[in-house]
Design an enzyme around this catalytic site. Sequence first.
Site: not given
Ligand code: HXC
Ligand code: NAP
Length: 283
Positions: A68, A148
């Site tokens: 970001r 999606y």
């Molecule tokens: C509602 C939520 C929430 C939740 C966080 N927030 N989780 N709101 N429901 N479950 C809100 C918080 O309250 C906060 O708002 C804001 O989001 C930011 O939260 P932080 O925890 O401060 O953010 P941050 O530390 O930057 O973390 C980002 C994140 C976290 C997206 C919230 O989940 C993360 O780090 N994710 C990275 C890995 C990840 O998500 N992997 C999955 C990818 S899978 P307020 O207003 O309270 O400040 C994928 C594939 C999908 O994408 C398809 C699968 C089949």
């Molecule tokens: P994951 O392990 O949670 O991968 C997400 C990665 O992104 C983590 O390594 C995380 O590392 C990194 N990340 C998150 N926020 C970041 C930031 N601000 N800056 C830099 N790195 C950041 O989940 P995953 O399932 O392997 O997902 C990988 C990719 O596949 C994603 O693009 C996801 O949308 C896609 N995808 C996954 C699925 C599934 O079924 N698994 C399905 C469809 C698409 P840190 O937290 O250490 O930053």
Amino acid sequence: MFKEEMLKGRAIFITGGGTGLGKSMALRLAGLGAQLFVVGRREEPLRETCEEIRRAGGAAGYAICDVRDYDAVESAASAAVRQFGRIDTLINCAAGNFMARTEKLSPNAFNAVVGIVLNGTFHCTQVFGQRWIAAKQPGNILNIVTTYAAANCGSGFVVPSACAKAGVLAMTTSLAVEWAKYRIRLNAIAPGPFPTEGAWSRLMPSKQFEEHAIEKHPMKRFGRHEELANLAAFLLSDMAEYINGECVVIDGAQWLRGAGEFNDLLVLSESAWEAMEAARVKK
Ligand code: HXC
Ligand code: NAP
């Protein structure tokens, strides 16, 4: 199918390469001869990925980087270029996601996901794109989206992710055309469900829901990481040189299962079909 050193000489920068699908791709691509530079916010998983690659005889480096933050991406890109001499390939895999009823979302929650997925992908794409264009060097970008986004249908309960991934897909197709003259090509992969700690902890509400997802899946299983990693290797390789602006879905027909109007007939038993067929009036 792949030659062992298919990606020899390639230097790949992958976001989110410390965990999940990013890590699986990093390991596979390194196994095919590429040098890997992995970035993410947490050091431990990045270090572990690099150690695994080196133990297997490959070359790897990492930087802590929040995608970001544009300046942080610039610094990480410079570190990668210092280490390997150049980067020719970018994989935008970092993502954030969670399930939520949209009416309950705060603006910050929306921004958190869009910031990582859409802005983060733009930051990395812009940083490397500008460098490649200035150096008259070809480049290769692979964006990891979701079905999606690819199916153009969006999804309830993950609206920030649906919006952001659709944006990434638009960036992929737009730049595939705009930057083709610079010999930069962009493609995307849209994975269906692949078990990872990151996705499952945030998006799989219960064991029961998981069983339901498998039961509804046409192939009755989730994806295997090596299946996605092999697709990435092919799309990045010279064999796919003419594939540009494409998004390849890899989900075992999961999204199509939800789309076809009569697909629920899959639940009909053999005997129910036979009874219907027997009752059919022949003209
Ligand atoms: C509602 C939520 C929430 C939740 C966080 N927030 N989780 N709101 N429901 N479950 C809100 C918080 O309250 C906060 O708002 C804001 O989001 C930011 O939260 P932080 O925890 O401060 O953010 P941050 O530390 O930057 O973390 C980002 C994140 C976290 C997206 C919230 O989940 C993360 O780090 N994710 C990275 C890995 C990840 O998500 N992997 C999955 C990818 S899978 P307020 O207003 O309270 O400040 C994928 C594939 C999908 O994408 C398809 C699968 C089949
Ligand atoms: P994951 O392990 O949670 O991968 C997400 C990665 O992104 C983590 O390594 C995380 O590392 C990194 N990340 C998150 N926020 C970041 C930031 N601000 N800056 C830099 N790195 C950041 O989940 P995953 O399932 O392997 O997902 C990988 C990719 O596949 C994603 O693009 C996801 O949308 C896609 N995808 C996954 C699925 C599934 O079924 N698994 C399905 C469809 C698409 P840190 O937290 O250490 O930053």
